[in-house]
Scaffold this active site. Structure first.
Site, PDB file in Angstrom:
ATOM      1  CB  ILE A  12      29.022 -95.929  51.571  1.00  0.00           C
ATOM      2  CG1 ILE A  12      28.533 -94.493  51.712  1.00  0.00           C
ATOM      3  CG2 ILE A  12      30.492 -96.075  51.899  1.00  0.00           C
ATOM      4  CD1 ILE A  12      28.536 -93.979  53.144  1.00  0.00           C
ATOM      5  CG  LEU A  14      21.312 -93.093  47.958  1.00  0.00           C
ATOM      6  CD1 LEU A  14      19.923 -92.792  47.419  1.00  0.00           C
ATOM      7  CD2 LEU A  14      22.193 -91.857  47.904  1.00  0.00           C
ATOM      8  CG  HIS A  15      24.338 -97.114  53.213  1.00  0.00           C
ATOM      9  ND1 HIS A  15      23.375 -98.000  53.635  1.00  0.00           N
ATOM     10  CD2 HIS A  15      24.884 -97.644  52.099  1.00  0.00           C
ATOM     11  CE1 HIS A  15      23.348 -99.033  52.820  1.00  0.00           C
ATOM     12  NE2 HIS A  15      24.250 -98.841  51.867  1.00  0.00           N
ATOM     13  CB  ALA A  16      24.464 -92.974  57.998  1.00  0.00           C
ATOM     14  CB  ALA A  19      20.476 -91.139  53.760  1.00  0.00           C
TER      15      ALA A  19
END
Length: 84
Positions: A12, A14-16, A19
């Site tokens: 996915i 470097l999303h929620a 990150a």
């Protein structure tokens, strides 16, 4: 300054979740850790700033810091699929 360039391994990007995990690890170091991608740079201790890089699966990201151990740890995390 130590640097290492890696490719994002999280499906996915470097999303929620990825990150947040990276920022949490970066906060364990007193040294500043910077992530670079496509002409942009952000503080690795901020999950919101990491997400602004728009780094998707396979994107090239460079990690830089005066602390070589921090660079290796954060770079290694970026290469993993942290979305699981």
């Amino acid at each position: 300054m130590a640097t290492r360039t890696v490719f994002v391994g999280s499906r996915i990007g470097l999303h929620a979740r990825p990150a947040t995990m990276i920022a949490t690890a970066a906060c364990e170091y007193e040294d500043e850790i910077t992530l670079f991608r496509a002409g942009s740079s952000v503080d690795a201790s901020s999950s919101l700033l990491i997400m602004t890089l728009g780094a998707e699966l396979g994107a090239e990201v460079t990690v830089a810091s005066e602390n070589a151990a921090a660079v290796e740890r954060i770079a290694s995390m970026i290469e993993q699929d942290l979305a699981s």
